[in-house]
Design a protein around this motif. Sequence first.
Motif, short mmCIF file in Angstrom:
data_model
loop_
_atom_site.label_atom_id
_atom_site.label_comp_id
_atom_site.label_asym_id
_atom_site.label_seq_id
_atom_site.Cartn_x
_atom_site.Cartn_y
_atom_site.Cartn_z
N GLU A 124 0.82 -1.21 0.00
CA GLU A 124 0.00 0.00 0.00
C GLU A 124 0.86 1.27 0.00
O GLU A 124 0.53 2.25 -0.66
CB GLU A 124 -0.95 0.01 1.21
N GLU A 125 1.96 1.24 0.76
CA GLU A 125 2.87 2.40 0.79
C GLU A 125 3.50 2.63 -0.59
O GLU A 125 3.65 3.78 -1.03
CB GLU A 125 3.97 2.20 1.83
N ILE A 126 3.86 1.55 -1.26
CA ILE A 126 4.46 1.67 -2.59
C ILE A 126 3.43 2.21 -3.58
O ILE A 126 3.71 3.14 -4.35
CB ILE A 126 5.05 0.33 -3.06
N VAL A 127 2.22 1.66 -3.54
CA VAL A 127 1.16 2.13 -4.44
C VAL A 127 0.91 3.62 -4.21
O VAL A 127 0.80 4.39 -5.17
CB VAL A 127 -0.14 1.31 -4.24
N GLU A 128 0.85 4.03 -2.96
CA GLU A 128 0.59 5.43 -2.63
C GLU A 128 1.65 6.35 -3.22
O GLU A 128 1.35 7.44 -3.70
CB GLU A 128 0.56 5.58 -1.10
N ARG A 129 2.90 5.93 -3.21
CA ARG A 129 3.99 6.79 -3.71
C ARG A 129 4.12 6.78 -5.22
O ARG A 129 4.60 7.74 -5.81
CB ARG A 129 5.28 6.38 -3.05
N VAL A 130 3.72 5.68 -5.87
CA VAL A 130 3.85 5.56 -7.32
C VAL A 130 2.62 6.11 -8.04
O VAL A 130 2.73 6.64 -9.15
CB VAL A 130 4.08 4.07 -7.73
N ALA A 131 1.46 6.03 -7.41
CA ALA A 131 0.18 6.27 -8.07
C ALA A 131 0.08 7.58 -8.85
O ALA A 131 -0.44 7.60 -9.96
CB ALA A 131 -0.95 6.20 -7.04
N TYR A 132 0.57 8.67 -8.31
CA TYR A 132 0.37 9.96 -8.98
C TYR A 132 1.67 10.55 -9.51
O TYR A 132 1.81 11.76 -9.58
CB TYR A 132 -0.35 10.92 -8.03
N CYS A 133 2.58 9.70 -9.89
CA CYS A 133 3.86 10.17 -10.45
C CYS A 133 3.74 10.38 -11.95
O CYS A 133 3.02 9.66 -12.64
CB CYS A 133 4.97 9.16 -10.16
N ASP A 134 4.46 11.37 -12.45
CA ASP A 134 4.50 11.63 -13.88
C ASP A 134 5.51 10.74 -14.58
O ASP A 134 5.38 10.46 -15.77
CB ASP A 134 4.86 13.10 -14.12
N ARG A 135 6.55 10.32 -13.83
CA ARG A 135 7.60 9.46 -14.42
C ARG A 135 8.17 8.57 -13.34
O ARG A 135 8.36 9.00 -12.20
CB ARG A 135 8.71 10.33 -15.01
N VAL A 136 8.45 7.33 -13.72
CA VAL A 136 9.13 6.38 -12.84
C VAL A 136 10.47 6.06 -13.49
O VAL A 136 10.52 5.62 -14.64
CB VAL A 136 8.32 5.08 -12.64
N TYR A 137 11.55 6.33 -12.78
CA TYR A 137 12.88 5.92 -13.22
C TYR A 137 13.21 4.61 -12.53
O TYR A 137 13.20 4.54 -11.30
CB TYR A 137 13.94 6.98 -12.88
N PHE A 138 13.45 3.58 -13.32
CA PHE A 138 13.77 2.26 -12.77
C PHE A 138 15.21 1.94 -13.13
O PHE A 138 15.53 1.78 -14.30
CB PHE A 138 12.82 1.20 -13.33
N LEU A 139 16.07 1.87 -12.11
CA LEU A 139 17.49 1.60 -12.32
C LEU A 139 17.77 0.14 -11.97
O LEU A 139 17.64 -0.26 -10.81
CB LEU A 139 18.36 2.51 -11.47
N LEU A 140 18.16 -0.63 -12.97
CA LEU A 140 18.42 -2.06 -12.79
C LEU A 140 19.92 -2.30 -12.79
O LEU A 140 20.63 -1.93 -13.72
CB LEU A 140 17.77 -2.85 -13.92
N LEU B 291 10.71 4.79 -17.29
CA LEU B 291 11.94 4.85 -18.08
C LEU B 291 12.90 3.83 -17.49
O LEU B 291 13.46 4.04 -16.41
CB LEU B 291 12.56 6.25 -18.05
N PRO B 292 13.07 2.67 -18.17
CA PRO B 292 13.94 1.62 -17.64
C PRO B 292 15.41 1.85 -18.02
O PRO B 292 15.76 1.89 -19.19
CB PRO B 292 13.38 0.35 -18.28
N LEU B 293 16.23 2.01 -17.00
CA LEU B 293 17.66 2.27 -17.19
C LEU B 293 18.44 1.12 -16.55
O LEU B 293 18.06 0.62 -15.49
CB LEU B 293 18.04 3.58 -16.52
N ARG B 294 19.53 0.72 -17.18
CA ARG B 294 20.28 -0.39 -16.59
C ARG B 294 21.79 -0.18 -16.66
O ARG B 294 22.31 0.40 -17.61
CB ARG B 294 19.92 -1.71 -17.24
#
Length: 190
Positions: free
Chosen positions: A48-64, A87-90
Amino acid sequence: MAETLRIFVSTTRDLDNQRAVIAKAIAALPVQASIEIRRTPALLPTQEEIVERVAYCDRVYFLLGSDITAPAGLEWAIAWRLERSVLPLRQSLHPTPAVQEFQRLAPVPWIDFRNATELARLISLDVARLLKHPANRYGLLVAELERLEVYIRRLDRLRVRLDAETTGAEGGGILIDSRPSPTEESQNDF
């Protein structure tokens, strides 16, 4: 009224220190805009905490990085389920089999970065383009939009220069000079 650009940063454990690179890159933008950087709570986050923080974001940067770790996998799944712009970055120097499979199953292509400088350039360029929203959601003045355009062009030129530096002999090589060396010239003077 100007909106806040909301960004969520998700990283695997081995790239967690890259969050500072992202924050510095955003702080260095040549405009004053309201930007919020979010992340999952550090200690035992709930879904639930993760959903709350991601829900209204304009962009998600995912660093793998080299291995997929919690809670990054859950953040990834939630971002896609909520239809966020990811935006998946690795930087997978030595990817584990789990990471190889994770990359293979991704619905979009990955963008590779080799170091903090490249990551900062990628983030700066992306955030600058987000801020240039056609409806000017972020309330930038004409002069700020012009500075942003100059900044984007400069970052694009930097990319071209960085790409040119790494071509050829895989970033290494030997330069051969056909001119005589100073010792050969002095020997020819006799």
